[in-house]
Design a protein around this motif. Structure first.
Motif, PDB file in Angstrom:
ATOM      1  N   SER A   1       2.939   1.987   2.422  1.00  0.00           N
ATOM      2  CA  SER A   1       3.213   2.373   3.805  1.00  0.00           C
ATOM      3  C   SER A   1       4.568   1.850   4.246  1.00  0.00           C
ATOM      4  CB  SER A   1       2.128   1.824   4.724  1.00  0.00           C
ATOM      5  OG  SER A   1       0.865   2.378   4.400  1.00  0.00           O
ATOM      6  N   THR A   2       5.221   2.609   5.093  1.00  0.00           N
ATOM      7  CA  THR A   2       6.540   2.227   5.579  1.00  0.00           C
ATOM      8  C   THR A   2       6.493   1.911   7.069  1.00  0.00           C
ATOM      9  OG1 THR A   2       7.067   4.567   5.921  1.00  0.00           O
ATOM     10  CG2 THR A   2       7.788   3.569   3.853  1.00  0.00           C
ATOM     11  N   THR A   3       7.342   0.991   7.450  1.00  0.00           N
ATOM     12  CA  THR A   3       7.513   0.626   8.854  1.00  0.00           C
ATOM     13  C   THR A   3       8.999   0.610   9.151  1.00  0.00           C
ATOM     14  OG1 THR A   3       5.532  -0.773   8.779  1.00  0.00           O
ATOM     15  CG2 THR A   3       7.046  -1.087  10.629  1.00  0.00           C
ATOM     16  N   TYR A  48       0.820  -1.206   0.000  1.00  0.00           N
ATOM     17  CA  TYR A  48       0.000   0.000   0.000  1.00  0.00           C
ATOM     18  C   TYR A  48       0.859   1.262   0.000  1.00  0.00           C
ATOM     19  CZ  TYR A  48      -3.630  -3.302   1.285  1.00  0.00           C
ATOM     20  OH  TYR A  48      -4.497  -4.361   1.301  1.00  0.00           O
TER      21      TYR A  48
END
Length: 124
Positions: A56-58, A54
């Motif tokens: 999104s980063t972590t 999506y």
């Protein structure tokens, strides 16, 4: 099958910056999720940054605020921008990819099927 090739490792002084690149080749659906994992001598592998399907980063707490993973839109290259490097960042750095990563497990290296050969980063 996905092929990943890292580059950009080297030696740097504490407080400096380094940028790693990972060239990613293969079917798009197999590289929806990509990330960076590192392993220091005598330690277990540590997932440090993930870019999910999506966008999104972590980030691991150990690198949050210092490292980032810019990525090209075609998902052909994954980068790791490392700033404010510390001696404890010394490790072999691997990029990895897979089609999906389970929510909540973004930093678990077991989530990845495809791996590069690694590039060494040494901070002194």
């Amino acid at each position: 099958h996905v092929q990943l090739v890292e580059s950009g490792g080297g030696s740097v002084q504490a407080g400096g910056s380094l940028s790693l690149s990972c060239a990613v080749a293969g079917p798009a659906h197999l590289k929806n999720c990509m990330g960076w994992v590192r392993q220091a001598p005598g330690k277990e592998r540590e997932g440090i940054a993930t870019l999910d399907n999506y966008g999104s980063t972590t980030y691991a707490d150990s690198v949050k605020g210092r490292f980032s993973i810019p990525q090209d839109n075609a998902k052909n290259t994954l980068y790791l921008q490392m700033n404010s490097l510390k001696p404890e960042d010394t490790a072999m750095y691997y990029c990895a990819a897979d089609s999906v990563i389970l929510p909540g497990r973004e930093l678990e290296d077991s989530q990845y099927t495809y791996w590069g050969q690694g590039t060494q980063v040494t901070v002194s």
